[in-house]
Write a protein that holds these residues in place. Structure first.
Motif, PDB file in Angstrom:
ATOM      1  N   PRO A 124      11.669   8.394 -12.750  1.00 37.65           N
ATOM      2  CA  PRO A 124      12.643   7.673 -14.053  1.00 37.65           C
ATOM      3  C   PRO A 124      13.177   6.407 -13.391  1.00 37.65           C
ATOM      4  CG  PRO A 124      13.109   9.995 -13.518  1.00 37.65           C
ATOM      5  CD  PRO A 124      12.319   9.730 -12.615  1.00 37.65           C
ATOM      6  N   ALA A 125      13.638   6.268 -12.089  1.00 46.58           N
ATOM      7  CA  ALA A 125      14.080   5.103 -11.606  1.00 46.58           C
ATOM      8  C   ALA A 125      13.219   3.884 -11.575  1.00 46.58           C
ATOM      9  CB  ALA A 125      14.642   5.184 -10.172  1.00 46.58           C
ATOM     10  N   PHE A 126      11.923   4.378 -11.278  1.00 51.70           N
ATOM     11  CA  PHE A 126      10.705   3.333 -11.142  1.00 51.70           C
ATOM     12  C   PHE A 126      10.508   2.841 -12.348  1.00 51.70           C
ATOM     13  CE2 PHE A 126       6.088   2.352 -10.136  1.00 51.70           C
ATOM     14  CZ  PHE A 126       6.543   1.175  -9.529  1.00 51.70           C
ATOM     15  N   MET A 127      10.308   3.699 -13.547  1.00 55.59           N
ATOM     16  CA  MET A 127       9.985   3.092 -15.139  1.00 55.59           C
ATOM     17  C   MET A 127      11.093   2.466 -15.229  1.00 55.59           C
ATOM     18  SD  MET A 127       7.698   3.399 -17.133  1.00 55.59           S
ATOM     19  CE  MET A 127       6.578   4.850 -17.166  1.00 55.59           C
ATOM     20  N   PHE A 128      12.419   2.664 -14.905  1.00 55.87           N
ATOM     21  CA  PHE A 128      13.661   1.829 -15.175  1.00 55.87           C
ATOM     22  C   PHE A 128      13.202   0.376 -14.910  1.00 55.87           C
ATOM     23  CE2 PHE A 128      17.692  -0.265 -14.323  1.00 55.87           C
ATOM     24  CZ  PHE A 128      18.090   0.005 -15.642  1.00 55.87           C
ATOM     25  N   VAL A 129      12.848   0.304 -13.491  1.00 59.17           N
ATOM     26  CA  VAL A 129      12.969  -0.900 -12.676  1.00 59.17           C
ATOM     27  C   VAL A 129      11.645  -1.858 -13.518  1.00 59.17           C
ATOM     28  CG1 VAL A 129      11.977  -2.089 -10.910  1.00 59.17           C
ATOM     29  CG2 VAL A 129      13.605  -0.261 -10.680  1.00 59.17           C
ATOM     30  N   LEU A 130      10.522  -1.104 -13.713  1.00 62.26           N
ATOM     31  CA  LEU A 130       9.140  -1.844 -14.480  1.00 62.26           C
ATOM     32  C   LEU A 130       9.583  -2.186 -15.869  1.00 62.26           C
ATOM     33  CD1 LEU A 130       6.519   0.694 -13.223  1.00 62.26           C
ATOM     34  CD2 LEU A 130       6.720  -1.530 -12.526  1.00 62.26           C
ATOM     35  N   ALA A 131      10.369  -1.324 -16.458  1.00 60.73           N
ATOM     36  CA  ALA A 131      10.648  -1.692 -17.798  1.00 60.73           C
ATOM     37  C   ALA A 131      11.567  -3.039 -17.863  1.00 60.73           C
ATOM     38  CB  ALA A 131      11.439  -0.596 -18.577  1.00 60.73           C
TER      39      ALA A 131
END
Length: 364
Positions: free
Chosen positions: A101-108
């Motif tokens: 979830p943290a990685f998807m937040f950064v990518l978004a």
């Protein structure tokens, strides 16, 4: 899926002819869905007329048909061995509920800083941990079925308990800490629970009862050598049917907004590739062996798209950018994770010690 691989999670095997041509069948299903949506403009309203929660009934049926054969193959009497593997359990929890979830937040935020609706949709996709289609990819890649079933159950429990809190954290609290715009969203506990109960609970109970009753009446040899080979292809049929319906429902929107779809697709592709690679490396470092390493990687990289779509539609509306991001999710995930199946099989012969590796050369 090839019944020859059922003897042992670590046993060597090969993809069946049907599975080897899966990329072709998926392309055909995508094309058929687009053609149906274009030739029959009213088809979408018909398919959406009846829903399970916020998910179209045909998609729900396809998912259930897809998952049932895989869950019927699981040897439930081995589940306690998976639960006893603390390294696997802890690694799965960290990858699924902290890093991914943290990685998807950064990518978004990196890829969609100027498109808040799509960005929010991607964050929701990242929070919806996979409980459905991952079983197909894990099975194709010769992963450990018992581990997959247990990790999917673990994800389902955390999904019910943690989805709303994590949504508040990543959409409101963390952006506020970082001085970024926040998004207000209310997540329905009922929607999340219904998604877990329908898309995991029904096929899980059906699969467990099928194996239990079948083995008691006919024995394990009959069940695995005669019954499962007949049941197995239905998982593929369910997958292809689901893909066809998805493209029939959303193909028009996708074709009308190709640049938006492309911008959403790029961070998704990065997400799938990186999270899967981290899962494979983590499993290798922890000494989990190929089968459980592959299961760890796929359960971390996959997402619960039916829940993400349901939450986005229920919270922001069917025509919202958040809903579009949710819809693009599975359309990118299907070919991406299929590609990762072949990546896993390639890694299997080169980085893991597997008995009878010579039998695996055909699929590399």
């Amino acid at each position: 899926m090839d019944a020859a691989r059922d003897a042992s999670p670590e046993a060597g095997g090969r993809l069946s002819r049907m599975d080897r041509f899966l990329p072709v069948w998926i392309l055909v299903a995508m094309a058929a869905g687009l053609a149906l949506g274009a030739l029959m403009p009213g088809l979408g309203s018909v398919l959406e007329a009846v829903k399970v929660g916020q998910v179209s009934l045909p998609i729900a049926v396809g998912l259930l048909v897809m998952m049932y054969p895989v869950l019927a193959k699981v040897r439930y009497d081995r589940a306690h061995r998976v639960l006893a593997d603390r390294k696997l359990m802890i690694a799965s929890l960290v990858l699924n509920w902290v890093l991914a979830p943290a990685f998807m937040f950064v990518l978004a935020w990196v890829f969609l800083p100027d498109l808040p609706e799509y960005r929010t949709g991607l964050v929701i996709v990242g929070l919806a941990r996979c409980i459905a289609m991952v079983l197909i990819w894990n099975d194709l890649a010769c992963g450990d079925r018992e581990s997959a079933a247990v990790l999917v159950l673990l994800n389902s429990v955390f999904q019910v308990l943690a989805f709303g809190a994590l949504g508040w954290f990543y959409l409101q609290l963390l952006p506020a800490w970082l001085g970024l715009p926040t998004t207000s969203a209310e997540f329905s506990f009922q929607t999340i629970t219904a998604s877990v109960l329908v898309f995991l609970g029904i096929p899980l109970v059906a699969g467990y009862l099928t194996r239990t009753v079948g083995e008691r009446l006919k024995g394990r040899a009959w069940y695995e050598d005669r019954f499962l080979p007949r049941l197995g292809p239905w998982a593929l049929y369910g997958l292809l049917f689901t893909i066809t319906v998805l493209f029939a429902l959303q193909g028009g929107t996708i074709l009308a907004r190709p640049l938006d779809v492309a911008r959403i697709a790029v961070p998704l592709l990065v997400y799938f590739a990186v999270v899967f690679a981290v899962g494979m490396v983590a499993g290798k470092v922890l000494g989990l062996g190929y089968a459980r390493t592959t299961t760890l990687a796929f359960t971390a990289a996959g997402n619960n798209f039916e829940l993400a779509i349901a939450v986005a539609i229920g919270t922001f509306g069917v025509t919202s950018g958040q809903a579009l991001a949710g819809v693009v999710g599975p359309l990118i995930e299907v070919p991406a994770l299929l590609g990762l199946v072949y990546a896993a099989l390639w890694a299997r012969t080169r980085y893991f010690t597997i008995p009878n590796q010579s039998a695996l050369q055909e699929i590399s």
